[in-house]
Design a protein around this motif. Structure first.
Motif, PDB file in Angstrom:
ATOM      1  N   LYS A 199      45.223  24.807  40.957  1.00 36.91           N
ATOM      2  CA  LYS A 199      44.109  24.128  40.131  1.00 36.91           C
ATOM      3  C   LYS A 199      43.308  24.717  39.644  1.00 36.91           C
ATOM      4  O   LYS A 199      43.050  25.748  39.845  1.00 36.91           O
ATOM      5  N   GLU A 200      42.809  24.366  38.093  1.00 35.50           N
ATOM      6  CA  GLU A 200      41.778  25.156  37.723  1.00 35.50           C
ATOM      7  C   GLU A 200      40.321  25.451  38.581  1.00 35.50           C
ATOM      8  O   GLU A 200      40.195  26.594  38.474  1.00 35.50           O
ATOM      9  N   ASP A 201      40.504  25.248  39.014  1.00 36.77           N
ATOM     10  CA  ASP A 201      38.741  25.227  40.424  1.00 36.77           C
ATOM     11  C   ASP A 201      39.082  27.257  40.908  1.00 36.77           C
ATOM     12  O   ASP A 201      38.820  27.495  41.641  1.00 36.77           O
ATOM     13  N   TYR A 202      40.577  27.114  41.390  1.00 41.67           N
ATOM     14  CA  TYR A 202      41.031  28.388  41.503  1.00 41.67           C
ATOM     15  C   TYR A 202      41.366  29.177  40.964  1.00 41.67           C
ATOM     16  O   TYR A 202      40.946  29.805  41.038  1.00 41.67           O
ATOM     17  N   TYR A 203      42.621  28.561  39.419  1.00 39.84           N
ATOM     18  CA  TYR A 203      43.007  29.981  38.732  1.00 39.84           C
ATOM     19  C   TYR A 203      41.699  30.546  37.664  1.00 39.84           C
ATOM     20  O   TYR A 203      41.526  31.595  37.702  1.00 39.84           O
ATOM     21  N   LYS A 204      40.221  29.494  38.300  1.00 36.69           N
ATOM     22  CA  LYS A 204      38.929  30.056  37.154  1.00 36.69           C
ATOM     23  C   LYS A 204      38.606  31.451  38.159  1.00 36.69           C
ATOM     24  O   LYS A 204      38.520  32.702  37.001  1.00 36.69           O
ATOM     25  N   TRP A 205      39.135  31.589  38.932  1.00 43.60           N
ATOM     26  CA  TRP A 205      38.616  33.208  39.864  1.00 43.60           C
ATOM     27  C   TRP A 205      39.672  33.763  38.999  1.00 43.60           C
ATOM     28  O   TRP A 205      39.225  35.102  39.361  1.00 43.60           O
ATOM     29  N   THR A 206      41.401  33.294  39.462  1.00 40.41           N
ATOM     30  CA  THR A 206      41.903  34.237  39.133  1.00 40.41           C
ATOM     31  C   THR A 206      41.671  35.481  37.500  1.00 40.41           C
ATOM     32  O   THR A 206      42.141  36.193  36.828  1.00 40.41           O
ATOM     33  N   GLN A 207      41.063  34.024  36.485  1.00 43.32           N
ATOM     34  CA  GLN A 207      40.312  34.850  35.098  1.00 43.32           C
ATOM     35  C   GLN A 207      39.645  35.546  35.260  1.00 43.32           C
ATOM     36  O   GLN A 207      39.398  36.766  34.290  1.00 43.32           O
ATOM     37  N   TRP A 208      39.298  35.382  36.182  1.00 39.17           N
ATOM     38  CA  TRP A 208      37.684  36.553  36.475  1.00 39.17           C
ATOM     39  C   TRP A 208      37.947  37.877  36.736  1.00 39.17           C
ATOM     40  O   TRP A 208      37.730  38.470  36.509  1.00 39.17           O
ATOM     41  N   PHE A 209      38.751  38.016  37.850  1.00 42.08           N
ATOM     42  CA  PHE A 209      39.509  39.224  38.218  1.00 42.08           C
ATOM     43  C   PHE A 209      40.618  39.903  36.916  1.00 42.08           C
ATOM     44  O   PHE A 209      40.300  41.193  36.984  1.00 42.08           O
ATOM     45  N   PHE A 210      40.956  39.078  36.164  1.00 41.30           N
ATOM     46  CA  PHE A 210      41.798  39.652  35.334  1.00 41.30           C
ATOM     47  C   PHE A 210      40.230  40.050  34.108  1.00 41.30           C
ATOM     48  O   PHE A 210      40.502  41.350  33.675  1.00 41.30           O
ATOM     49  N   GLU A 211      39.041  39.248  34.174  1.00 37.31           N
ATOM     50  CA  GLU A 211      38.644  39.931  33.311  1.00 37.31           C
ATOM     51  C   GLU A 211      37.821  41.409  33.756  1.00 37.31           C
ATOM     52  O   GLU A 211      37.646  42.080  32.815  1.00 37.31           O
ATOM     53  N   GLN A 212      37.443  41.787  34.435  1.00 38.00           N
ATOM     54  CA  GLN A 212      37.294  43.014  35.485  1.00 38.00           C
ATOM     55  C   GLN A 212      38.105  44.006  34.832  1.00 38.00           C
ATOM     56  O   GLN A 212      38.037  45.035  35.275  1.00 38.00           O
ATOM     57  N   PHE A 213      39.558  43.754  35.247  1.00 39.93           N
ATOM     58  CA  PHE A 213      40.706  45.160  34.736  1.00 39.93           C
ATOM     59  C   PHE A 213      39.872  44.912  34.104  1.00 39.93           C
ATOM     60  O   PHE A 213      41.051  45.812  33.937  1.00 39.93           O
ATOM     61  N   TYR A 214      40.299  43.970  33.312  1.00 42.93           N
ATOM     62  CA  TYR A 214      40.004  44.337  31.622  1.00 42.93           C
ATOM     63  C   TYR A 214      39.387  45.307  31.082  1.00 42.93           C
ATOM     64  O   TYR A 214      39.147  46.100  30.576  1.00 42.93           O
ATOM     65  N   LYS A 215      38.284  44.680  31.905  1.00 39.75           N
ATOM     66  CA  LYS A 215      36.180  45.887  31.251  1.00 39.75           C
ATOM     67  C   LYS A 215      37.174  47.590  31.824  1.00 39.75           C
ATOM     68  O   LYS A 215      35.974  48.009  31.364  1.00 39.75           O
ATOM     69  N   LYS A 216      37.268  47.087  33.259  1.00 34.92           N
ATOM     70  CA  LYS A 216      37.309  48.679  33.452  1.00 34.92           C
ATOM     71  C   LYS A 216      39.104  49.351  32.489  1.00 34.92           C
ATOM     72  O   LYS A 216      38.920  50.421  33.483  1.00 34.92           O
TER      73      LYS A 216
END
Length: 393
Positions: A32-49
């Protein structure tokens, strides 16, 4: 989606019927999107690093099912679903750079006091840290240098051949003028379509073909044949290995099968080299023989001195290698979490701004698209604007 949510409802009914008590207000469903919103958020932190990145890599591809298969889903070179042949295909995919943490993963195994020793040993072997030397052989026919990695550079004077993975970028040029080019190409295709599990299995027969080209041993100056073989993988190490058959079991088997020279360059306590003794200590350190100025040195001394000599000539250096590989996270399928990256012709890859997350999985898609991803059939998903320049993306 319907099937998954129906299953969740059924499982909840079963758990309630069993009298299990949960606070269902705290239920989490990862699709569900209310969960995978945070999966995507984590991905973005990894990408930035710099820990999430994209590159081309080979996958098992079923042309009939139009899908990627895991190694375990390839059975005798065929798709587990339709029994049609599976081919290796280059696809652009996302990875997480877990190799960045290899040393920490290894060191911190010592802090796991209550883990069984056998499990810690499995983890240690999986990470697979090794200290060795990376250096290159000149290949005059294509005017290139082929890099290899070895933990036994002390056996360099015993090298009697060099082996490349069938997918190595130099292979095409190496066989360009070979009289048996068609036969070599057929062999390469067959090897590429074998699964990595089959190719690296200790039970799998070692298969190879001579390319017709030679490499120059940087220490002895000898010319050695360049082969292609199934047991070398392009994404492991450098995609090429040196063959020193007197002191490595796999190399010995390969040289024996194809009648390649076997030259002893390490001796054990002055004993005469023999096949019987070879079985006992072929892989052990010893004293160098038949190795030019390094004769009489211990394996440990020779590894340091030969590495230094290669380094001085700018063709080699000491290197730490790991068996661990970066984690492939994009499975080339529709039902999953969309990766929050926008592609702009002007600005390149751009992250979706955090305040605009989640990027929702579209449902206005068609499954009758054949080899085209269902995502490409959703106009709303496919076309967007670049968060940097505001142009079409």
């Amino acid at each position: 989606k319907t099937w998954t949510l129906d299953n969740i409802e059924n499982m909840k009914l079963q758990q309630k019927a069993l009298g299990l008590s949960y606070d269902w207000d705290r239920e989490v469903a990862t699709c569900k999107e209310d969960y995978y919103k945070w999966t995507q958020w984590f991905f973005e932190q990894f990408y930035k690093k710099g820990l999430a990145y994209k590159k081309e890599a080979k996958v098992n591809w079923c042309e009939t099912c139009h899908t990627v298969l895991a190694n375990e889903q390839v059975i005798d070179g065929a798709c587990w679903r339709c029994d049609n042949p599976v081919e290796k295909k280059d696809l652009s995919q996302w990875f997480l750079r877990i190799t960045e943490y290899a040393d920490r993963l290894l060191a911190d195994l010592d802090t796991l006091d209550h883990w069984p020793q056998r499990v810690k040993l499995m983890q240690k072997n999986w990470i697979g840290r090794s200290e060795g030397t990376e250096f290159s052989f000149e290949v005059p026919s294509i005017n290139e240098r082929v890099s290899v990695y070895t933990t036994r550079v002390d056996t360099i004077y015993g090298v009697s051949y060099v082996v490349l993975a069938p997918e190595h970028p130099y292979v095409e040029r190496l066989i360009e003028n070979a009289p048996n080019k068609a036969e070599l190409e057929a062999f390469i295709t067959r090897m590429r379509n074998m699964s990595d599990i089959d190719r690296t299995s200790t039970e799998a027969p070692k298969e190879g073909m001579f390319t017709g080209s030679y490499a120059v041993n940087p220490m002895s100056g000898e010319q050695v044949p360049v082969w292609i073989a199934n047991y070398v993988l392009v994404d492991y190490g450098t995609g090429a290995v040196m063959g020193s058959p007197a002191h490595d079991e796999r190399d010995w088997e390969f040289a024996h099968k194809y009648d390649l020279p076997i030259k002893q360059v390490v001796t054990c306590e002055g004993e005469e080299y023999s096949l019987e003794k070879w079985q006992e200590w072929y892989h052990e350190d010893g004293i160098l023989v038949n190795s030019g100025e390094y004769n009489g040195q211990t394996s440990e001394e020779a590894r340091k001195n030969i590495t230094a000599a290669l380094n001085e000539r700018s063709i080699g250096e000491g290197k730490v290698n790991f068996r661990l590989r970066d984690w492939l996270i994009s499975r080339q399928r529709y039902w999953g979490v969309p990766i929050p990256v926008v592609y702009c012709e002007t600005c390149g890859e751009q992250l979706v701004p955090e305040e605009e997350l989640p990027v929702r999985l579209p449902e206005d898609i068609k499954f009758e698209s054949g080899a085209v991803s269902p995502l490409a059939t959703s106009e709303n998903f496919l076309h967007t604007t670049c968060p940097k320049c505001g142009g079409p993306a």
